[in-house]
Design an enzyme around this catalytic site. Structure first.
Site, PDB file in Angstrom:
ATOM      1  N   GLU A 296      41.349  98.147  36.215  1.00 16.88           N
ATOM      2  CA  GLU A 296      40.529  96.951  36.349  1.00 16.88           C
ATOM      3  C   GLU A 296      39.171  97.196  35.701  1.00 16.88           C
ATOM      4  O   GLU A 296      38.580  98.240  35.941  1.00 16.88           O
ATOM      5  CB  GLU A 296      40.321  96.567  37.820  1.00 16.88           C
ATOM      6  CG  GLU A 296      39.739  95.167  37.945  1.00 16.88           C
ATOM      7  CD  GLU A 296      39.455  94.734  39.383  1.00 16.88           C
ATOM      8  OE1 GLU A 296      39.294  95.599  40.253  1.00 16.88           O
ATOM      9  OE2 GLU A 296      39.378  93.536  39.597  1.00 16.88           O
ATOM     10  N   GLY A 430      33.896 103.031  43.847  1.00 11.78           N
ATOM     11  CA  GLY A 430      34.119 103.503  45.208  1.00 11.78           C
ATOM     12  C   GLY A 430      35.602 103.643  45.475  1.00 11.78           C
ATOM     13  O   GLY A 430      36.057 104.622  46.047  1.00 11.78           O
ATOM     14  N   ALA A 431      36.369 102.632  45.026  1.00 12.90           N
ATOM     15  CA  ALA A 431      37.815 102.634  45.214  1.00 12.90           C
ATOM     16  C   ALA A 431      38.427 101.515  44.394  1.00 12.90           C
ATOM     17  O   ALA A 431      37.713 100.641  43.910  1.00 12.90           O
ATOM     18  CB  ALA A 431      38.155 102.433  46.689  1.00 12.90           C
ATOM     19  N   MET A 432      39.753 101.560  44.233  1.00 10.76           N
ATOM     20  CA  MET A 432      40.440 100.526  43.464  1.00 10.76           C
ATOM     21  C   MET A 432      41.732 100.152  44.165  1.00 10.76           C
ATOM     22  O   MET A 432      42.531 101.012  44.531  1.00 10.76           O
ATOM     23  CB  MET A 432      40.711 101.054  42.046  1.00 10.76           C
ATOM     24  CG  MET A 432      41.543 100.132  41.181  1.00 10.76           C
ATOM     25  SD  MET A 432      40.713  98.554  40.874  1.00 10.76           S
ATOM     26  CE  MET A 432      42.128  97.447  40.804  1.00 10.76           C
ATOM     27  N   ASN A 434      44.728  99.050  43.592  1.00 18.74           N
ATOM     28  CA  ASN A 434      46.068  99.003  43.011  1.00 18.74           C
ATOM     29  C   ASN A 434      47.116  98.789  44.097  1.00 18.74           C
ATOM     30  O   ASN A 434      47.078  99.456  45.134  1.00 18.74           O
ATOM     31  CB  ASN A 434      46.388 100.313  42.291  1.00 18.74           C
ATOM     32  CG  ASN A 434      45.235 100.801  41.465  1.00 18.74           C
ATOM     33  OD1 ASN A 434      44.822 100.140  40.536  1.00 18.74           O
ATOM     34  ND2 ASN A 434      44.678 101.950  41.844  1.00 18.74           N
ATOM     35  N   HIS A 465      37.907  97.048  52.839  1.00 15.46           N
ATOM     36  CA  HIS A 465      37.752  96.225  51.628  1.00 15.46           C
ATOM     37  C   HIS A 465      39.024  96.277  50.773  1.00 15.46           C
ATOM     38  O   HIS A 465      39.573  95.248  50.391  1.00 15.46           O
ATOM     39  CB  HIS A 465      36.543  96.749  50.853  1.00 15.46           C
ATOM     40  CG  HIS A 465      36.251  96.028  49.576  1.00 15.46           C
ATOM     41  ND1 HIS A 465      35.259  95.081  49.473  1.00 15.46           N
ATOM     42  CD2 HIS A 465      36.821  96.114  48.350  1.00 15.46           C
ATOM     43  CE1 HIS A 465      35.228  94.619  48.236  1.00 15.46           C
ATOM     44  NE2 HIS A 465      36.169  95.229  47.521  1.00 15.46           N
ATOM     45  N   GLU A 466      39.504  97.478  50.514  1.00 11.40           N
ATOM     46  CA  GLU A 466      40.665  97.620  49.624  1.00 11.40           C
ATOM     47  C   GLU A 466      41.932  97.055  50.262  1.00 11.40           C
ATOM     48  O   GLU A 466      42.772  96.479  49.580  1.00 11.40           O
ATOM     49  CB  GLU A 466      40.878  99.094  49.250  1.00 11.40           C
ATOM     50  CG  GLU A 466      39.681  99.748  48.561  1.00 11.40           C
ATOM     51  CD  GLU A 466      39.153  98.983  47.371  1.00 11.40           C
ATOM     52  OE1 GLU A 466      39.943  98.298  46.688  1.00 11.40           O
ATOM     53  OE2 GLU A 466      37.925  99.044  47.125  1.00 11.40           O
ATOM     54  N   GLU A 488      36.606  89.531  45.105  1.00 14.42           N
ATOM     55  CA  GLU A 488      35.590  90.447  45.638  1.00 14.42           C
ATOM     56  C   GLU A 488      34.783  89.867  46.790  1.00 14.42           C
ATOM     57  O   GLU A 488      34.445  90.576  47.727  1.00 14.42           O
ATOM     58  CB  GLU A 488      34.664  90.921  44.513  1.00 14.42           C
ATOM     59  CG  GLU A 488      35.393  91.689  43.411  1.00 14.42           C
ATOM     60  CD  GLU A 488      36.154  92.912  43.920  1.00 14.42           C
ATOM     61  OE1 GLU A 488      35.967  93.300  45.082  1.00 14.42           O
ATOM     62  OE2 GLU A 488      36.959  93.464  43.149  1.00 14.42           O
TER      63      GLU A 488
END
Ligand SMILES: [Zn+2]
Length: 1026
Positions: A296, A430-432, A434, A465-466, A488
């Protein structure tokens, strides 16, 4: 994606974080209007026109059919356009090229003013009209087009679009940045063979597609891939737009299916996106390499050729070969492993059971170890490097709790059989999120045994969040990046909402309040943009990952939820939205319509009408209260911080104004609501009330000015008894007062008169807000070397908070809220060189060193202790030695902040050597620059550093990305003089396509001007007030 920014990282050793400006782009949406499509498809009118050639030019909200509509352009634009085409430039890029010629720093297109035409213009116009009229008459009266037949036909035959030239010299058959809609990918089969010794990989991609409209070409994305073989076709490449194309002599017919097979080779990426390599040292000090992905927003095309736009959803079947001592992970569970003749193993993953966007595909080749647990039908696992396995338990436990919560909250069960959370040693964000394989920075997932709740708060909120993205983003995806906030904003809102329910001990409410304050500050600038904003270029896509998409997005969702009657309507609305659009793509209107449709209350509220005023225009309102007896007049205007007083906008918002008064101010049902839709409206209150406080709990996204009398009444009430308002409402008054001072509506004396009540304040939200605002001013004064005012300011701060500072303990503290309060107070105290603070911090460091690491420094105090220690030559070296040995990342990060806070310029220079990635990981450079910039000795150094190393910086951190935004803000936001303004302006305008167009550059310049104005206004009277 979760940008890496936490409250703990940023609060007090951060320069002026109040200001993240941004500039406006027009609000027109990137959508094909129905008439556009009809026009294009009407083949009898325009026989030669391919439906894909219809371009909606969003920048000026104008319809352009290639070869037809362009005569609407004025001459300048047309020249610009045609030369852009000759140069093979992207059509979309033209907009920015055009912008830059008008003014390098104004993104806002100049208003098309209707000034009175000059006499010369009039003469020219009349002459032109005469010519047009006579030509028309000639044409009309001629029975046939007799003068030149071809000249006539030219009127109706569309001109061929001007196509760019491919790398092989042939014409590239597509002239736009967005892909044509004629081909829809259905499924991908990917085989990847990474070689971690050579840092290269080869791959095969088999794409099955369906033809939507007759076409002679397939156009898709590919970047930095060397295509070695394709099925019986020639592949053309146009690198500037990262596109490849296959041309056919015969038309592919609508409804047909086709399969394209591409073999390719490439290098593993050395940046943080695409299929990239990462490394770490294991417990024996050996370097271990691994490969992971971050796609992303625009980097899937760097790992495999694909239709790399979020609305081209498809299924994926992935195979990866590896050495026997490695393991692989991907979105889906592993189906089987086979041994290859080469001695390698081939892992095959199940075909994805859901259709997904390319940016959500992920794979990892590493030697990680997992711990796992089942939540209903899903196997949840947390992976880390083997050495850190003991730090994964908290994450697993939290992820399971949150997955259960979301499964029942959304009434849609997470659709995959497994969910992996993986800590990647080198990771920029911070994180993704997927799908099925969420990747994290180690500090966002791993928690040490002795970690404080504040550190757990960071990890829990990133996980929350993820996980929310698995629904908002993965299941239902925005159609294009202009609506990134649908991903987001929602994930950010859900992160706070879920934690308040699932882990109330984490006190996440304070953090969310702070996030809303910061979002207001950024959105107050002229350089801000609408939540839903037009996006064309790759840089603009990167720039969408900012506080407006995340934090303003979350704030307006909170406001909506708080204004709906009952607490279930919002939830019902989003369940309806998720069900209706499951597996599909949406835009902002789809969301508001779903929420409007679910009308469970008697009091019907048109959500669409209300919310579009918040998503389609930038900024937010200032509500001014004017009370005369029982009549209260509320007036709204755009709260626009601008350095020139001239700018007025006529924007109006649909504001759910909440209010309380002295007779009932604490219980939730004290709140009354009044909807302000017009410029000004009047409401009635009992004559006898003493004061009104608007925006109860600061759940609304607006600022309130109470007028002299209104403020005086509130201040009186607080001085008598702080508990007449909740801590959130007190913090909201402090925030609003400072904002009004920045706007120039109240004097600094009024700010100080509100702060007089602070000596009685002990709660976290108001104290941390006041400290942050005062620290910002303190820093500005310090950087201008206003030594006298600096010391008076110090006296002021200590007069408000001195006793509270002295009351803080240096032992383990249990409550998160108390930890937040304590770290804010002590960091300020030590920064102001308060003796007792420095002494305590030094003693704690000494104890820590002497115990050889067994004596633990409480997590919330580590940064202040390391920062104090780093000021002496000897302990700086000790700290460096510890830094290279400590394995727990959250602690390591605070040591790094300590090291970078040194006043010794040689050591400052050493700290930024992270750009080389030797001792300090390159991923930490934005943090280091931020820390260096906040000190008096470091801030000019940091500014020099980014100027000298700009090219290397944007190689690691792409133009427009969150990291670059942060670097620019850190290095410029404490400037407040004309000389610095000129320097900053000069440097960024010299960058041209290497960054001069970034919104964060606008923000930087605007912030400096506002700092300058505030100083000019207030400094002369500081003598009297401070
Ligand atoms: Zn996100």
């Amino acid at each position: 994606l979760k940008s890496f920014q936490t409250k703990t990282e940023n609060v007090f050793f951060t320069p002026y974080r109040a200001n993240l400006p941004r500039n406006m782009i027009e609000n027109s949406m990137f959508e094909e209007e129905p008439d556009v499509v009809d026009l294009a498809k009407d083949s009898t009118t325009f026989p030669a026109l391919d439906p894909d050639e219809v371009v909606y030019e969003p920048r000026s909200s104008r319809l352009l059919v290639r070869g037809l509509g362009e005569n609407e352009m004025d001459e300048d634009e047309e020249d610009c356009e045609s030369s852009a085409r000759l140069l093979g430039m992207s059509f979309m890029n033209r907009s920015s090229a055009h912008r830059s010629t008008s003014s390098p720093y104004t993104r806002q297109s100049p208003p098309r003013s209707c000034s009175r035409p000059s006499a010369r213009t009039l003469v020219v116009c009349v002459l032109f009209l005469v010519i047009v009229v006579s030509m028309t008459m000639v044409l009309y009266f001629l029975p046939e087009c007799t003068f030149t037949k071809s000249g006539c036909r030219k009127q109706t035959t569309p001109a061929e679009p001007v196509y760019p030239i491919s790398t092989n010299g042939e014409m590239f058959p597509w002239a736009q940045l967005r892909l044509p809609q004629s081909i829809q990918p259905l499924s991908y089969e990917l085989t990847l063979n990474p070689d971690l010794d050579k840092m290269t990989f080869t791959g095969t991609t088999v794409i099955t597609m369906t033809v939507r409209h007759d076409t002679k070409r397939i156009v898709l994305h590919s970047a930095n891939l060397n295509i070695t073989k394709a099925t019986d076709v020639t592949v053309l490449e146009y690198k500037p737009r990262q596109q490849i194309a296959v041309k056919f002599s015969e038309e592919l017919k609508a409804g047909q299916q086709c399969v394209l097979t591409l073999n390719y080779s490439a290098n593993l990426s050395h940046t943080y996106d695409g299929f990239y390599n990462s490394s770490y040292s294991d417990k024996d000090g050996n370097k271990r390499v691994l490969a992971a992905t971050q796609f992303e927003p625009l980097s899937a095309r760097k790992a495999f050729p694909c239709f790399d736009e979020p609305s081209f959803k498809a299924t994926f079947q992935i195979k990866i070969s590896r050495k026997p001592d490695y393991m692989t992970l991907s979105n889906m569970p592993k189906a089987k492993t086979t041994s290859l003749p080469s001695g390698l193993q081939l892992d095959e993953f199940e075909k994805t059971s859901v259709k997904m966007s390319t940016y959500l595909v992920a794979f990892v080749v590493a030697n990680f170890t997992p711990i796992s647990k089942n939540v209903s039908e899903t196997l949840v696992s947390v992976y880390s490097v083997p050495e850190k396995k003991e730090h994964t338990e908290y994450a697993l436990d939290t992820a399971c709790k949150l997955l259960e919560f979301y499964n029942s909250f959304f009434e849609i069960v997470y659709p995959l059989k497994k969910l992996d959370l993986v800590a990647i040693p080198d990771f920029l964000a911070g994180a993704m999120e997927n799908w099925g394989l969420i990747t994290f920075r180690e500090t966002s997932l791993l928690v040490g045994k002795q970690s404080s709740l504040l550190e757990k708060q960071v990890v829990a909120s990133v996980i929350a969040h993820e996980l929310a993205h698995q629904w908002f983003g993965n299941l239902v995806t925005m159609s294009w990046w202009n609506d990134l906030w649908l991903n987001e904003g929602f994930a950010t809102y859900m992160q706070y909402m879920s934690l308040q329910t699932v882990l109330p001990k984490l006190d996440i409410g304070n953090l969310f309040l702070d996030v809303r304050f910061r979002a207001l500050e950024k959105d107050a600038l002229n350089s801000s943009h609408a939540v839903s904003t037009e996006v064309n270029t790759p840089e603009q896509v990167e720039e969408m990952f900012d506080s407006v998409s995340y934090e303003k997005g979350a704030s307006i969702l909170l406001m909506l939820n708080a204004s709906l009657p009952g607490d279930q309507q919002f939830r019902k609305g989003i369940i309806q939205y998720l069900n209706q659009f499951s597996g599909l793509n949406t835009d902002t209107d789809n969301l508001w319509n779903s929420l409007t449709q679910v009308d469970v209350s008697t009091q019907h509220q048109n959500v669409s009408e209300m919310m579009s005023s918040w998503t389609s225009q930038k900024g937010f309102p200032l509500v001014t209260v004017d009370r005369k007896g029982d009549q209260v007049t509320l007036t709204q205007e755009h709260f626009l911080l601008t350095s020139d007083n001239a700018t007025h906008t006529s924007s109006l918002w649909h504001i759910p104004v909440t209010y309380i008064n002295d007779t009932c101010s604490l219980a939730p049902d004290c709140k009354q609501v009044f909807t302000l839709k017009t410029k000004s409206e009047t409401l009635k209150v009992p004559q006898s009330i003493k004061w009104l406080k608007l925006n109860h709990g600061n759940t609304g996204f607006y600022i309130v000015h109470y007028g002299d009398d209104g403020w005086a009444a509130l201040i009186d009430a607080l001085i008598n008894n702080v508990n007449v308002l909740t801590p959130e409402d007190r913090a909201s008054l402090i925030h609003n007062m400072f904002a009004l001072s920045r706007l120039g509506r109240v004097s600094f004396r009024q700010v100080l008169s509100l702060l007089n009540y602070m000596t009685n304040e002990t709660e976290t939200p108001p104290v941390t807000e006041a400290l942050l605002q005062l620290n910002n001013i303190y820093r500005l004064l310090d950087k201008r070397q206003e030594t006298d005012f600096v010391s008076r300011m110090k006296v002021r701060i200590l007069s408000y908070f001195g006793s509270l500072m002295r009351n803080q303990t240096w032992d383990e503290e249990i409550s998160v809220s108390k930890q937040e309060l304590r770290s804010a107070l002590l960091e300020t105290a030590c920064n102001l060189n308060v003796d007792s603070c420095i002494r305590q911090a030094k003693a704690l460091f000494k104890k820590y060193v002497e115990s050889n690491g067994t004596a633990h420094i409480p997590g919330d105090l580590q940064r202040v202790v390391f920062t104090v220690a780093a000021q002496s030559e000897e302990s700086w070296s000790t700290l460096l030695e510890k830094y290279s040995k400590v394995s727990y990342d959250a602690e390591k990060r605070k040591m790094l902040q300590g090291l970078a806070s040194t006043q010794d310029t040689r050591r400052i220079a050493w700290s930024v050597s992270g750009l080389q990635g030797n001792i300090i990981q390159t991923q930490e450079l934005p943090l280091v620059i931020n820390t260096v910039s906040s000190s008096f000795s470091g801030y000019l150094f940091a500014w020099d550093f980014i100027q000298e190393n700009w090219n290397q910086l944007i190689e690691k951190f792409p133009v427009g990305s969150f990291s670059i935004q942060k670097i620019i803000k850190s290095t410029t936001s404490q400037f407040s003089t004309q000389a610095h303004l000129n320097q900053v302006q000069g440097f960024f305008s010299s960058l041209k396509e290497r960054g001069s167009q970034m919104r964060s550059v606008q923000e930087a310049l605007e912030t400096i001007r506002l700092n300058q104005r505030w100083m000019d206004r207030n400094l002369p009277s500081f003598n009297e007030w401070l």
